[in-house]
Design an enzyme around this catalytic site. Structure first.
Site, short mmCIF file in Angstrom:
data_model
loop_
_atom_site.label_atom_id
_atom_site.label_comp_id
_atom_site.label_asym_id
_atom_site.label_seq_id
_atom_site.Cartn_x
_atom_site.Cartn_y
_atom_site.Cartn_z
N ARG A 72 0.85 -1.20 0.00
CA ARG A 72 0.00 0.00 0.00
C ARG A 72 0.89 1.25 0.00
O ARG A 72 1.76 1.40 0.85
CB ARG A 72 -0.86 -0.03 1.25
CG ARG A 72 -1.99 0.91 1.29
CD ARG A 72 -2.76 0.76 2.60
NE ARG A 72 -3.71 -0.33 2.61
CZ ARG A 72 -4.26 -0.83 3.73
NH1 ARG A 72 -3.92 -0.35 4.91
NH2 ARG A 72 -5.12 -1.83 3.66
N ARG A 141 -2.19 6.27 9.56
CA ARG A 141 -2.21 5.76 8.19
C ARG A 141 -2.24 6.90 7.17
O ARG A 141 -2.13 8.06 7.52
CB ARG A 141 -3.46 4.89 8.00
CG ARG A 141 -3.62 3.77 9.01
CD ARG A 141 -2.60 2.70 8.77
NE ARG A 141 -2.85 1.50 9.55
CZ ARG A 141 -3.59 0.46 9.17
NH1 ARG A 141 -4.23 0.47 8.04
NH2 ARG A 141 -3.69 -0.61 9.94
N LYS A 204 -4.27 0.75 14.93
CA LYS A 204 -4.24 1.65 13.76
C LYS A 204 -4.88 2.99 14.11
O LYS A 204 -5.71 3.09 15.02
CB LYS A 204 -4.95 1.00 12.59
CG LYS A 204 -6.36 0.57 12.90
CD LYS A 204 -7.13 0.07 11.69
CE LYS A 204 -6.53 -1.13 11.00
NZ LYS A 204 -7.47 -1.77 10.07
N LYS A 206 -6.32 6.76 12.12
CA LYS A 206 -6.65 7.32 10.81
C LYS A 206 -7.04 8.78 10.90
O LYS A 206 -7.81 9.16 11.77
CB LYS A 206 -7.78 6.50 10.20
CG LYS A 206 -7.36 5.05 10.03
CD LYS A 206 -8.41 4.21 9.39
CE LYS A 206 -7.83 2.85 9.05
NZ LYS A 206 -8.85 1.98 8.47
N CYS A 425 -15.33 -3.24 -0.59
CA CYS A 425 -13.97 -3.53 -0.13
C CYS A 425 -13.38 -4.65 -0.99
O CYS A 425 -14.06 -5.25 -1.81
CB CYS A 425 -13.99 -3.93 1.34
SG CYS A 425 -14.61 -5.60 1.59
N CYS A 431 -8.07 -10.92 0.87
CA CYS A 431 -8.22 -10.52 2.27
C CYS A 431 -8.42 -11.74 3.17
O CYS A 431 -9.40 -12.49 3.00
CB CYS A 431 -9.41 -9.58 2.44
SG CYS A 431 -9.58 -9.11 4.17
N CYS A 470 -16.79 -8.43 5.44
CA CYS A 470 -16.83 -8.75 6.87
C CYS A 470 -17.16 -7.47 7.62
O CYS A 470 -17.23 -6.39 7.03
CB CYS A 470 -15.50 -9.36 7.32
SG CYS A 470 -14.23 -8.15 7.76
N CYS A 474 -14.24 -1.81 5.87
CA CYS A 474 -13.25 -1.12 5.04
C CYS A 474 -13.87 -0.21 3.97
O CYS A 474 -13.20 0.68 3.48
CB CYS A 474 -12.32 -2.13 4.40
SG CYS A 474 -11.36 -3.05 5.62
#
Ligand code: SRM
Ligand code: SF4
Length: 558
Positions: A72, A141, A204, A206, A425, A431, A470, A474
């Site tokens: 990424r 991120r 994480k 953001k 996503c 994934c 899921c 995302c």
């Protein structure tokens, strides 16, 4: 006292994120990395994955899973030059699966990179004056920024703040340069991380900057957000937002999506101080014992927004002012040519699920490469997985249009609003967390949703549909008007009631439905919307007003 999550030890003992990644990379006996290195690899911007389509078959043949890497890129505000586009395109073809994947955080992902290709790909990314540092893992991120240049004279400034914020919150370790770019090796004690400390963040993190009236970055879903306040054509500061997040786990009520709080106003020149104070507060108070409870949203839920704001004010040495008025009107993109305030033109191309590759009748990777060869402005990846060709002189439009038409790059624009706005996503096959399809399911699903809409005379109405494989969220499904959240192969939870602006959470409406059950659930709702809605009333708004949804909902100021 509860024990720390195992990853905390891995981070703390990683010698500034080095671990044994360099050694793992040279181990020819496996396509994978050692377990701890897999965790650390994320903070370098890559995930070890395996092709789930062939997992079972390989297991039966007693073969190692087909291990590949996702990489990424860090791209604050989603801005890339034509030269960078060409470099990324070349990497996709030489080292990955010949596709570029635009993400919901305005950047590029490569999929399908083999272990031996990882380092050459990283080096090529670096030669394009880009990197992948901190795009994954327990750090800040990719920083997002409103990408719609038409709306405000402050667009360039906001993009610049996104870049500065991203730089400011980058880990300072030289591990990335050592491992991937053959930089000089560290001897002695690892570098100090002034913002993060040795264990980085609990989870994480953001950040995004919104430029009203567009909420394309879904500001309320971010841990840290800044809403640009423009007065008399001048950027005067930002409203701070904190504590948004989407991720949840099916059946675990202790996990939930949350909209950010609007915490107050700060002058523009205090953005970095305030951001750092938010990050260090979360660093020091976030839950490092339970990763399902480690995001900033839970720190704020547990301790209260007043406590959090006071702590941030103390650390930043600032008293936030009352939030300034602002208005958000949409979280989607606009398509077709439009003129920016600087007189130049831009055109956003609709890329379903952000996947750019060459397929039958749609040679999009080639088409965008050809455009990058002649385009003198830049490209902007949008938060809706689309790409904007920006900064185009009027005289250059025709040549770009010829390439767009010649490569069918406008094929999706002609569709219904639901087709233009939908997000999906990645999910299967890359994934590891996917419970159901998303990206690959989107095209077929959209056709059938369009048919259902047409049946009720609603084909031309806006409807924000998002699908994820899921509950991690995302594609930010919990602010969509209609969302499918993967539960099991071919089965989804249905959520409804977002507002099309991104300022209201939807609610779980039906659990674990297959496709025919989904349409059986959707049909009466569409029927009611078609026959009972008020003029211009959107699907999500209608469902609340008409009392079809079970509980009242908190709405952030739009
Ligand atoms: Fe995500 C994990 C893909 C945006 C919430 N996400 C993953 C992983 C890395 C799976 C994994 O941990 O092994 C997925 C890789 C799939 C693949 O094969 O590429 C993945 N996330 C994506 C992308 C590519 C989706 C897309 O279709 O564009 C997005 C990349 C963004 C980027 O460029 O950085 C992406 N992920 C998001 C967003 C949206 C956003 O950030 O605006 C969210 C919801 C917002 C949030 O974080 O609350 C999101 N991803 C998650 C979570 C749940 C986090 C949580 O708080 O529980 C996970 C799982 C985890 O962290 O444990 C996850
Ligand atoms: Fe994977 Fe779930 Fe994220 Fe989709 S929402 S990419 S299935 S983690």
């Amino acid at each position: 006292m509860a024990e720390l999550s195992p990853i905390e030890k891995v981070k703390a003992e990683s010698r500034g994120l080095r671990g044994t990644i360099a050694e793992s990379l040279t181990d020819a006996a496996t396509g994978g990395l050692r377990d701890n290195d897999q965790q650390l690899l994320r903070l370098h911007g890559s995930y070890q994955q395996d092709d789930r389509d062939v997992r079972e078959e390989r297991r039966e043949r007693k073969l190692e899973p087909l291990i590949r890497y996702m990489v990424r890129v860090r791209l604050p505000g989603g801005v890339a030059t034509s030269a960078q586009w060409l470099a990324l395109d070349a990497i996709a073809r030489e080292h990955a699966n010949a596709s570029l994947r635009l993400t919901t955080r305005q950047t590029f992902q490569f999929h399908g990179i083999g272990k031996g290709d990882l380092k050459p790909a990283m080096q090529q990314i670096n030669r394009a004056l880009l990197d992948t540092i901190a795009t994954c893992g327990d750090v800040n991120r990719n920083v997002m920024a409103g990408s719609n240049p038409i709306e405000s004279p402050a667009h360039a400034e906001v993009a610049d703040w996104a870049r500065r914020l991203s730089e400011h919150l980058l880990p300072k370790t030289r591990a990335y340069h050592e491992i991937w770019l053959d930089g000089e090796k560290l001897h002695g004690t690892p570098e100090v991380e002034p913002v993060y400390g040795a264990s980085y963040l609990p989870r994480k993190f953001k950040a995004a900057i919104a430029l009203p009236p567009s909420n394309d970055v879904d500001i309320y879903t971010q841990d840290l957000g800044f809403i640009a306040i423009v007065e008399d054509g001048r950027l005067v500061g930002f409203n701070l937002t904190v504590g948004g997040g989407m991720g949840a786990t099916h059946g675990d009520k202790a996990t939930f999506p949350r909209l950010a709080d609007v915490a107050g106003f700060l002058p523009a020149d205090r953005l970095l101080d305030v951001a750092e104070a938010v990050v260090t507060t979360q660093r020091d108070f976030g839950d490092r014992t339970n990763r399902k409870h480690a995001r900033l949203k839970y720190t704020i839920e547990d301790r209260g927004i007043a406590w959090f704001v006071a702590e941030v004010e103390k650390r930043a040495g600032i008293a936030l002012g009352p939030a300034r008025p602002f208005a958000l009107d949409s979280n989607g993109d606009r398509f077709g040519w439009q003129q920016a305030l600087d007189g130049r033109w831009f055109r956003t191309l609709r890329i379903p699920a952000g996947r750019i590759s060459d397929t039958a009748g749609r040679p999009w990777l080639t088409g965008l490469r050809e455009i990058a060869r002649i385009h003198r402005g830049d490209f902007r990846v949008t938060a809706n997985q689309n790409v904007t060709i920006a900064g185009v002189a009027a005289a250059d439009r025709a040549a770009i249009d010829t390439l767009i038409d010649g490569h069918a790059l406008a094929a999706e624009e002609a569709g219904s609003p639901v087709r233009r706005d939908a997000l999906a996503c990645v999910a299967l096959p890359t994934c590891p967390l996917a419970m159901a399809e998303a990206e690959r399911y989107l095209p077929g699903l959209l056709g059938r949703v369009e048919t259902a809409l047409r049946g009720h005379g609603l084909y031309g109405e806006p409807l924000a549909l998002r699908i994820t494989g899921c509950p991690n969220g995302c594609a930010r499904p919990y602010v969509a008007e209609l969302a499918l959240v993967g539960k099991a192969p071919g089965r989804y939870n249905v959520h409804v009631g977002g507002d099309g602006v991104g300022s209201r959470l939807n609610v779980l409406y039906r659990e674990n439905v297959d496709e025919s059950e989904f349409f059986a659930v959707l049909d009466p709702l569409l029927n009611a919307w078609a026959s009972e809605r008020q003029r211009g009333e959107r699907f999500g708004d209608f469902l609340w007003r008409s009392g079809r949804l079970p509980v009242p909902v908190a709405t952030a100021p739009a």
